[in-house]
Design a protein around this motif. Structure first.
Motif, PDB file in Angstrom:
ATOM      1  N   ALA A  32       0.847  -1.197   0.000  1.00 23.61           N
ATOM      2  CA  ALA A  32       0.000   0.000   0.000  1.00 23.61           C
ATOM      3  C   ALA A  32       0.876   1.238   0.000  1.00 23.61           C
ATOM      4  N   LEU A  33       0.471   2.236  -0.752  1.00 20.68           N
ATOM      5  CA  LEU A  33       1.214   3.484  -0.879  1.00 20.68           C
ATOM      6  C   LEU A  33       0.344   4.621  -0.334  1.00 20.68           C
ATOM      7  N   TRP A  34       0.847   5.276   0.713  1.00 21.83           N
ATOM      8  CA  TRP A  34       0.132   6.366   1.357  1.00 21.83           C
ATOM      9  C   TRP A  34       0.917   7.653   1.203  1.00 21.83           C
ATOM     10  N   SER A  35       0.207   8.759   1.227  1.00 20.74           N
ATOM     11  CA  SER A  35       0.845  10.057   1.079  1.00 20.74           C
ATOM     12  C   SER A  35       0.132  11.090   1.936  1.00 20.74           C
ATOM     13  N   SER A  36       0.897  12.093   2.329  1.00 25.56           N
ATOM     14  CA  SER A  36       0.329  13.311   2.887  1.00 25.56           C
ATOM     15  C   SER A  36      -0.550  13.929   1.800  1.00 25.56           C
ATOM     16  N   THR A  37      -1.400  14.830   2.168  1.00 32.73           N
ATOM     17  CA  THR A  37      -2.243  15.512   1.172  1.00 32.73           C
ATOM     18  C   THR A  37      -1.571  16.741   0.572  1.00 32.73           C
ATOM     19  N   LEU A  38      -0.358  17.056   1.018  1.00 32.91           N
ATOM     20  CA  LEU A  38       0.342  18.202   0.435  1.00 32.91           C
ATOM     21  C   LEU A  38       0.831  17.841  -0.967  1.00 32.91           C
ATOM     22  N   PRO A  39       0.723  18.778  -1.919  1.00 29.55           N
ATOM     23  CA  PRO A  39       1.050  18.485  -3.319  1.00 29.55           C
ATOM     24  C   PRO A  39       2.437  17.879  -3.539  1.00 29.55           C
ATOM     25  N   ARG A  40       3.458  18.347  -2.829  1.00 32.95           N
ATOM     26  CA  ARG A  40       4.807  17.817  -3.062  1.00 32.95           C
ATOM     27  C   ARG A  40       4.909  16.349  -2.676  1.00 32.95           C
ATOM     28  N   ALA A  41       4.167  15.926  -1.669  1.00 35.15           N
ATOM     29  CA  ALA A  41       4.176  14.515  -1.272  1.00 35.15           C
ATOM     30  C   ALA A  41       3.382  13.672  -2.269  1.00 35.15           C
ATOM     31  N   ILE A  42       2.239  14.171  -2.684  1.00 35.65           N
ATOM     32  CA  ILE A  42       1.432  13.434  -3.667  1.00 35.65           C
ATOM     33  C   ILE A  42       2.216  13.264  -4.967  1.00 35.65           C
ATOM     34  N   GLU A  43       2.901  14.308  -5.408  1.00 32.34           N
ATOM     35  CA  GLU A  43       3.702  14.225  -6.636  1.00 32.34           C
ATOM     36  C   GLU A  43       4.789  13.159  -6.498  1.00 32.34           C
ATOM     37  N   THR A  44       5.453  13.121  -5.359  1.00 29.12           N
ATOM     38  CA  THR A  44       6.483  12.113  -5.133  1.00 29.12           C
ATOM     39  C   THR A  44       5.872  10.712  -5.142  1.00 29.12           C
ATOM     40  N   ALA A  45       4.747  10.538  -4.465  1.00 30.52           N
ATOM     41  CA  ALA A  45       4.073   9.236  -4.438  1.00 30.52           C
ATOM     42  C   ALA A  45       3.646   8.813  -5.841  1.00 30.52           C
ATOM     43  N   ASP A  46       3.129   9.757  -6.618  1.00 35.74           N
ATOM     44  CA  ASP A  46       2.739   9.452  -8.001  1.00 35.74           C
ATOM     45  C   ASP A  46       3.938   8.997  -8.831  1.00 35.74           C
ATOM     46  N   LEU A  47       5.105   9.583  -8.581  1.00 39.22           N
ATOM     47  CA  LEU A  47       6.315   9.188  -9.295  1.00 39.22           C
ATOM     48  C   LEU A  47       6.793   7.802  -8.857  1.00 39.22           C
ATOM     49  N   LEU A  48       6.564   7.446  -7.602  1.00 42.28           N
ATOM     50  CA  LEU A  48       6.975   6.142  -7.075  1.00 42.28           C
ATOM     51  C   LEU A  48       6.045   5.011  -7.503  1.00 42.28           C
ATOM     52  N   SER A  49       4.783   5.311  -7.679  1.00 44.45           N
ATOM     53  CA  SER A  49       3.773   4.300  -7.947  1.00 44.45           C
ATOM     54  C   SER A  49       4.140   3.325  -9.064  1.00 44.45           C
TER      55      SER A  49
END
Length: 171
Positions: free
Chosen positions: A10-27
């Motif tokens: 499972a991949l979780w992220s903070s709701t801040l844009p910089r964290a979501i962008e990083t998670a999207d790149l990792l996915s």
């Protein structure tokens, strides 16, 4: 550890844009895992200090929260105690809600600091300072003893090609 690819469920992220962008790149490298967000994995809420650099903060506000953990960082902001409670609650919510799941959480240095203090049984006012690097990896695993965690690695930046030079926080 070059070539180390953890099995993540499972991949979780903070709701801040910089964290979501990083998670999207990792996915994609994690098999296309969906990025789940959690609003309480965000950094400490600064209130009126939002967007203000360290020098300007010092001239506008008194830095009291390290000595008085129940006072807000700035008017409308979050105290260290409230941040610790909120973040700790979110982390335990994930751990307890998804037993046996290997999770990757894309978050912020303050959240990692709270995780270190909670999972290692240290208090809020422990006299040490963590210097968590951006995009570094911190890894905890549960043990057979309930509530006991093992720190596998902290601040691992090998995937970045080495340890970046230490710098003071940016304004």
């Amino acid at each position: 550890m070059q070539g180390y690819e953890p099995k993540v469920d499972a991949l979780w992220s903070s709701t801040l844009p910089r964290a979501i962008e990083t998670a999207d790149l990792l996915s994609p490298s994690l098999g296309g895992l969906k990025v789940h967000t959690h609003p309480d994995l965000v950094e400490r809420r600064p209130g009126e200090a939002d967007g203000i650099g360290y020098q300007e903060f010092g001239s506008l506000f008194e830095w009291t929260s390290d000595f008085h953990p129940h006072l807000p960082l700035a008017p409308g902001g979050e105290s260290l105690a409230a941040f610790s409670y909120r973040t700790g609650q979110a982390l335990y919510e994930l751990v307890e809600g998804y037993p046996g799941t290997t999770m990757m959480v894309v978050c912020h240095g303050g959240v990692i600091d709270i995780a270190m203090r909670l999972f290692m049984g240290l208090g809020m006012n422990s006299q040490f300072v963590l210097w968590t690097l951006n995009t570094s990896i911190t890894e905890f695993v549960t043990t057979d003893e309930p509530g006991v965690w093992r720190l596998v690695r902290y601040n691992d930046s090998a995937h970045l090609g080495g340890l970046p030079p230490r710098t003071e926080p940016a304004d």
